[in-house]
Write a protein that holds these residues in place. Sequence first.
Motif, mmCIF file in Angstrom:
data_model
loop_
_atom_site.group_PDB
_atom_site.id
_atom_site.type_symbol
_atom_site.label_atom_id
_atom_site.label_comp_id
_atom_site.label_asym_id
_atom_site.label_seq_id
_atom_site.Cartn_x
_atom_site.Cartn_y
_atom_site.Cartn_z
ATOM 1 N N HIS A 1 0.862 -1.188 0.000
ATOM 2 C CA HIS A 1 0.000 0.000 0.000
ATOM 3 C C HIS A 1 0.897 1.237 0.000
ATOM 4 O O HIS A 1 1.539 1.551 1.007
ATOM 5 N N HIS B 1 1.375 5.377 -2.021
ATOM 6 C CA HIS B 1 0.824 6.429 -2.892
ATOM 7 C C HIS B 1 1.931 7.220 -3.575
ATOM 8 O O HIS B 1 2.997 7.433 -3.000
ATOM 9 N N GLU C 1 -6.494 2.330 -4.623
ATOM 10 C CA GLU C 1 -7.274 2.398 -3.381
ATOM 11 C C GLU C 1 -8.575 3.124 -3.723
ATOM 12 O O GLU C 1 -8.562 4.310 -4.052
HETATM 13 ZN ZN ZN Z 1 -3.725 4.783 1.230
#
Ligand code: ZN
Length: 290
Positions: free
Chosen positions: A14, A16, A70
């Motif tokens: 996970h 970004h 996401e």
């Molecule tokens: Zn996130």
Amino acid sequence: MTSRTGPAPRIDLHAHSTASDGTLSPAELVRAGADAGLDVLAITDHDTTAGWAPAVRALSPGLRLIRGAELSCHWSGAHPPVPLHLLAYLFDPEHPELVAELARVRAAREERGERIVALLRADGIDVSWPDILSGAGGGTVGRPHIAQALIRAGLVASTREAFGPDWLGERYRLPKEDIDVFRAVRLVRAAGGVPVFAHPRATRRGRVVPDELIAELAAAGLAGLEADHEDHSPAEQAHVRALAAELGLLVTGSSDFHGTHKSVQLGAFTTGVEAYERIVAAGVTEVASG
Ligand code: ZN
Ligand code: AMP
Ligand code: FE
Ligand code: FE
């Protein structure tokens, strides 16, 4: 991937980039993953796959990339609906219905950002929507970009403060036109992807959904739960693990790295090989390698 001989592989599922509200470009993110000693990294920008191609191009030997996103979702079983995040891995990025839904959510985020700025300006706070939009650099716009404008204007000292109740956390918070979570789970599965509920028990972010809802999502196709995450207390992590075991779901751990928009570092939380292999086996898109 086996770890019978060497050290356990480091798997962070996970993260970004500037394709949403991270501060490293997709290429920089991948290089930072290699520098952090990761074996597997997932790029999971909010509501977009725009970072996938540049991230793949920047891969060096030794790092594998899981392409993901996401998804901004809500559960409408409470009033007002509870916002939540669904990680989606290894799906077909051209699945027409999913592509259309992500485009709709990104457009709604822009419209909502503009309305938040209008609320701020009505209170005499001098922030500019065109500046914020250009600060997002074409990536999915979110409150972190508005937070940066508040910091630039000298109104708050940090992103954390900008997310406090006087600012974007409450007073100037508006809901997103996001995706019903059952529809999102079905769409991700229809697109050949693997849906994992991000930070499902993060009470420090606000309201969370009941375990019964998670059981219903599991029946609808949810594959896993993210347990190890900085927004979960040790007790919340343990609860999520126990619930996953009960429901037969896989368990992940991840940093949710956002560059300098948050303090957490890549690899701060990691996922076990078994869960990684279950995700890879279930996804329609190949894991990319350098
Ligand atoms: Zn996130
Ligand atoms: P939005 O998607 O526009 O609702 O904004 C939510 C995003 O803001 C999350 O994905 C996080 O990246 C970030 N965020 C939420 N709470 C905080 C916080 N307390 N400090 C820093 N970033 C936060
Ligand atoms: Fe974010
Ligand atoms: Fe999230």
